[in-house]
Motif scaffolding. Structure first.
Motif, mmCIF file in Angstrom:
data_model
loop_
_atom_site.group_PDB
_atom_site.id
_atom_site.type_symbol
_atom_site.label_atom_id
_atom_site.label_comp_id
_atom_site.label_asym_id
_atom_site.label_seq_id
_atom_site.Cartn_x
_atom_site.Cartn_y
_atom_site.Cartn_z
ATOM 1 N N GLN A 82 1.067 -1.191 -0.072
ATOM 2 C CA GLN A 82 0.129 0.069 -0.044
ATOM 3 C C GLN A 82 0.738 1.105 0.058
ATOM 4 O OE1 GLN A 82 -2.909 -0.702 3.339
ATOM 5 N NE2 GLN A 82 -4.209 -1.034 1.596
ATOM 6 N N THR A 124 -3.276 0.292 -3.956
ATOM 7 C CA THR A 124 -2.867 -0.939 -3.417
ATOM 8 C C THR A 124 -2.298 -2.004 -4.586
ATOM 9 O OG1 THR A 124 -4.843 -0.937 -1.895
ATOM 10 C CG2 THR A 124 -3.991 -3.234 -2.599
ATOM 11 N N THR A 151 -5.296 5.869 -1.548
ATOM 12 C CA THR A 151 -3.928 4.668 -1.292
ATOM 13 C C THR A 151 -4.017 3.933 -2.246
ATOM 14 O OG1 THR A 151 -4.221 4.856 0.992
ATOM 15 C CG2 THR A 151 -3.438 2.880 0.283
#
Length: 338
Positions: free
Chosen positions: A170, A193, A191
């Motif tokens: 992440q 991933t 964020t």
């Protein structure tokens, strides 16, 4: 009245405060009634005026999240001098403003799960040029980020996942982690991933196919049913099967998991030669992780058909009549099944 700013431009938005400028009003004559109400301001606010006579100052605070120009005006007939003359319209004061906090977009390539020795390229696209964007600006979990390279508003770095892990990577940028050229700090990013699988799969298992027995004949080795079965693979994994002959030569075949049957060609048999053959296998999963080598399978390869090498008789020589028995002996190149 002449209006001047100590700064041609202001910015510096950190999410709670912004940069200010000091505005100076210089009157051509002393005035006793020049006040805040005499001034018109756009795209910002002006603090309380202080001063006397012909010189006054006030603090200008620009509007937040705005890019453009602020104007500061004193209209005609707003104040008067000691003789009662009112002012005329004069030049407008301006201040360039950029108080828009920059944003950052994070992307990763490839989009598939990474594992093995694979890495991902992470790109950072800023909405404005930065003077201090670097690795300290970025928060990373599930792996490590190499040195960030780039300039202005575009940067890249290599993400390496943690070993023996399926924890996703992440990557994010916290608020106020970097500054643009106007002194504004950034807002919190989304964020990104990255799917991770760096766990090696188990070794597959190799065994002789049901239609083959050691010693294995040419017909059995080249049968469409296969000579060796490989099992225990992960779905979609590439299973590589290595055959090594007693002559030191080898042949590699492959199958797709979870299982498969391996057959050899006549060319493969010529490469391996007759004799002992050792077979091992590995599998590489879809993320690029390679398993340990399997336990070996060993068998004997015999592709040469037996031949009659000699014939004689154990009966006495002579002429025999019809119905009499003569024993004939045939000698073969190797034992055969009855």
């Amino acid at each position: 009245v002449t209006i001047n700013s100590d700064k041609a431009s202001v910015g510096g938005n950190d999410g709670s405060t912004v940069e200010t400028a000091t505005i100076t009003f210089t009157l051509s004559e002393d005035s006793s009634d020049f006040t805040d109400s005499d001034i018109t301001t756009t795209n910002g606010t002006l603090g309380q005026i202080s001063g006397s006579g012909s010189t006054y100052t006030a603090t200008f605070t620009p509007s937040s999240d705005f890019s453009g120009t602020a104007t500061i005006d004193v209209a005609a007939s707003k104040f008067s001098d000691s003789a009662g003359n009112t002012n005329v319209t004069t030049g407008q004061g301006t201040v360039a403003i950029n108080t828009v906090q920059p944003t950052v977009t994070i992307a990763s390539s490839p989009l598939t799960t990474i594992g093995g020795a694979n890495t991902a390229t992470v790109s950072f696209t800023l909405s404005a040029n930065s003077i201090d964007f670097d690795n300290s600006s970025v928060t990373v979990t599930g792996g490590t980020l190499g040195t960030i390279t780039g300039s202005g508003s575009s940067y890249t770095a290599i993400f390496t996942p943690s070993p023996n892990s399926t924890t996703p990577g992440q990557i994010s940028v916290e608020g106020s982690a970097f500054t643009d050229t106007d002194g504004n700090t950034n807002t919190l990013s989304l964020t990104t991933t990255i799917l991770v699988d760096t766990v090696a799969p188990n070794a597959p298992t190799v065994s002789l196919s049901a239609n083959a027995n050691s010693p294995v004949s040419k017909a059995e080795a080249t049968s469409a049913f296969g000579i060796v079965d490989v099992t225990g693979g992960e779905a979609g994994a590439t299973m590589n099967v290595l055959f090594t002959g007693s002559n030191g030569q080898s042949v590699t075949k492959s199958a797709t998991g979870p299982s498969g049957s391996i057959l050899l060609t006549e060319s493969d048999l010529n490469t391996l030669g007759d004799g002992d053959v050792a077979v091992t296998a590995t599998q590489t999963d879809t993320a690029g992780n390679e398993s340990p080598v399997s336990s070996p399978l060993e068998f004997v390869l015999d592709t040469i058909a037996p031949q009659v090498v000699a014939v004689d008789s154990s009966s006495p020589p002579g002429a025999y009549k019809s119905g009499e028995t003569v024993t004939i002996n045939a000698y073969l190149s190797e034992p055969v099944a009855a």
